[in-house]
Design a protein around this motif. Structure first.
Motif, PDB file in Angstrom:
ATOM      1  N   SER A 188       0.858  -1.170   0.000  1.00 32.85           N
ATOM      2  CA  SER A 188       0.000   0.000   0.000  1.00 32.85           C
ATOM      3  C   SER A 188       0.897   1.224   0.000  1.00 32.85           C
ATOM      4  O   SER A 188       2.047   1.153   0.431  1.00 32.85           O
ATOM      5  CB  SER A 188      -0.941   0.012   1.204  1.00 32.85           C
ATOM      6  N   GLY A 189       0.387   2.302  -0.516  1.00 34.04           N
ATOM      7  CA  GLY A 189       1.200   3.508  -0.559  1.00 34.04           C
ATOM      8  C   GLY A 189       0.476   4.637  -1.252  1.00 34.04           C
ATOM      9  O   GLY A 189      -0.727   4.581  -1.499  1.00 34.04           O
ATOM     10  N   GLU A 190       1.268   5.648  -1.582  1.00 30.95           N
ATOM     11  CA  GLU A 190       0.712   6.853  -2.184  1.00 30.95           C
ATOM     12  C   GLU A 190       1.695   7.410  -3.188  1.00 30.95           C
ATOM     13  O   GLU A 190       2.903   7.423  -2.950  1.00 30.95           O
ATOM     14  CB  GLU A 190       0.427   7.881  -1.098  1.00 30.95           C
ATOM     15  N   SER A 191       1.190   7.848  -4.320  1.00 34.91           N
ATOM     16  CA  SER A 191       1.989   8.530  -5.327  1.00 34.91           C
ATOM     17  C   SER A 191       1.489   9.965  -5.397  1.00 34.91           C
ATOM     18  O   SER A 191       0.286  10.202  -5.484  1.00 34.91           O
ATOM     19  CB  SER A 191       1.811   7.854  -6.682  1.00 34.91           C
ATOM     20  N   ASN A 192       2.403  10.910  -5.351  1.00 32.89           N
ATOM     21  CA  ASN A 192       2.022  12.327  -5.399  1.00 32.89           C
ATOM     22  C   ASN A 192       2.413  12.979  -6.720  1.00 32.89           C
ATOM     23  O   ASN A 192       2.671  14.167  -6.772  1.00 32.89           O
ATOM     24  CB  ASN A 192       2.658  13.081  -4.231  1.00 32.89           C
ATOM     25  N   THR A 193       2.452  12.201  -7.782  1.00 32.21           N
ATOM     26  CA  THR A 193       2.797  12.726  -9.096  1.00 32.21           C
ATOM     27  C   THR A 193       1.638  13.554  -9.641  1.00 32.21           C
ATOM     28  O   THR A 193       0.504  13.104  -9.655  1.00 32.21           O
ATOM     29  CB  THR A 193       3.096  11.563 -10.067  1.00 32.21           C
ATOM     30  N   TRP A 194       1.946  14.776 -10.079  1.00 33.83           N
ATOM     31  CA  TRP A 194       0.935  15.666 -10.644  1.00 33.83           C
ATOM     32  C   TRP A 194       1.054  15.649 -12.163  1.00 33.83           C
ATOM     33  O   TRP A 194       2.152  15.685 -12.701  1.00 33.83           O
ATOM     34  CB  TRP A 194       1.160  17.099 -10.166  1.00 33.83           C
ATOM     35  N   PHE A 195      -0.077  15.588 -12.855  1.00 39.84           N
ATOM     36  CA  PHE A 195      -0.111  15.708 -14.304  1.00 39.84           C
ATOM     37  C   PHE A 195      -1.523  16.106 -14.713  1.00 39.84           C
ATOM     38  O   PHE A 195      -2.439  16.098 -13.903  1.00 39.84           O
ATOM     39  CB  PHE A 195       0.337  14.413 -15.003  1.00 39.84           C
ATOM     40  N   THR A 196      -1.697  16.439 -15.972  1.00 38.77           N
ATOM     41  CA  THR A 196      -3.004  16.849 -16.479  1.00 38.77           C
ATOM     42  C   THR A 196      -3.395  15.953 -17.648  1.00 38.77           C
ATOM     43  O   THR A 196      -2.599  15.743 -18.561  1.00 38.77           O
ATOM     44  CB  THR A 196      -2.968  18.324 -16.931  1.00 38.77           C
ATOM     45  N   VAL A 197      -4.610  15.449 -17.593  1.00 38.66           N
ATOM     46  CA  VAL A 197      -5.152  14.636 -18.677  1.00 38.66           C
ATOM     47  C   VAL A 197      -5.987  15.565 -19.551  1.00 38.66           C
ATOM     48  O   VAL A 197      -6.903  16.221 -19.052  1.00 38.66           O
ATOM     49  CB  VAL A 197      -6.028  13.481 -18.135  1.00 38.66           C
ATOM     50  N   PRO A 198      -5.691  15.645 -20.852  1.00 41.22           N
ATOM     51  CA  PRO A 198      -6.451  16.566 -21.709  1.00 41.22           C
ATOM     52  C   PRO A 198      -7.920  16.166 -21.833  1.00 41.22           C
ATOM     53  O   PRO A 198      -8.284  15.007 -21.604  1.00 41.22           O
ATOM     54  CB  PRO A 198      -5.736  16.462 -23.060  1.00 41.22           C
ATOM     55  N   ALA A 199      -8.740  17.118 -22.193  1.00 47.93           N
ATOM     56  CA  ALA A 199     -10.171  16.854 -22.412  1.00 47.93           C
ATOM     57  C   ALA A 199     -10.322  15.758 -23.461  1.00 47.93           C
ATOM     58  O   ALA A 199      -9.637  15.781 -24.486  1.00 47.93           O
ATOM     59  CB  ALA A 199     -10.861  18.132 -22.881  1.00 47.93           C
TER      60      ALA A 199
END
Length: 166
Positions: free
Chosen positions: A89-100
């Motif tokens: 178990s864990g957490e990923s804090n990667t930020w990104f944007t998925v286009p429309a």
């Protein structure tokens, strides 16, 4: 004159503090009924390193955004079970944007210690042609200030014999 200068200063401060929040009207999309939850799928599990006391994997996910606006993603919280044994178990804090109306793949590194489950895992591997159930549960954190959490639950089976080299 002093009263007028104070009024201008107060209005300037109000404008200065209100300006950053004026762009948040677009965030109401995430709260309204027009928001459609993205589809999140586990595509692949790669073994990076497997030592006696620590194993490292990479979970590759794909997220599809059915919305008319781009979808900011702030990370993922996950739990992986093999049959009913919690492996990681864990957490990923990667930020990104998925286009429309687009998709994005992202990787989540996983570290685990299977040593305490070794007896159980060896027992499962004694029958390499019998499927072993897995369960992945998680929550994808979306949006910026007024984000939503998209729950994720995937079940499946793996056949250990197909991963054991001949």
């Amino acid at each position: 004159m002093l009263y007028q200068a104070q009024t201008i200063r107060i209005l300037s401060l109000l404008f200065f503090f209100a300006l950053p929040f004026s762009g948040l009207s677009g965030c109401s999309t995430w709260i309204s009924d027009s928001f459609h939850e993205p589809d999140v799928r586990l595509l692949k599990v790669d073994v990076v390193r497997a030592k006696l006391l620590e194993q490292q994997f990479v979970l590759r996910f794909r997220i599809d955004n059915p919305n008319d606006v781009s979808l900011p993603v702030r990370g993922l919280v996950y739990t992986v079970h093999l049959n009913d044994v919690k492996l990681a178990s864990g957490e990923s804090n990667t930020w990104f944007t998925v286009p429309a109306h687009g998709s994005q793949t992202f990787d989540v590194p996983v570290r685990t210690n299977l040593w305490r489950h070794m007896k159980y895992i060896v027992k499962l591997l004694e029958k390499p042609d019998e499927p072993i159930k897995y369960r992945l549960e998680g929550e994808v954190k979306t949006g910026l200030m007024f984000g939503k959490s998209v729950h994720l639950s995937r079940n499946g089976e793996i056949i250990p014999g197909s991963y054991i080299p001949e």
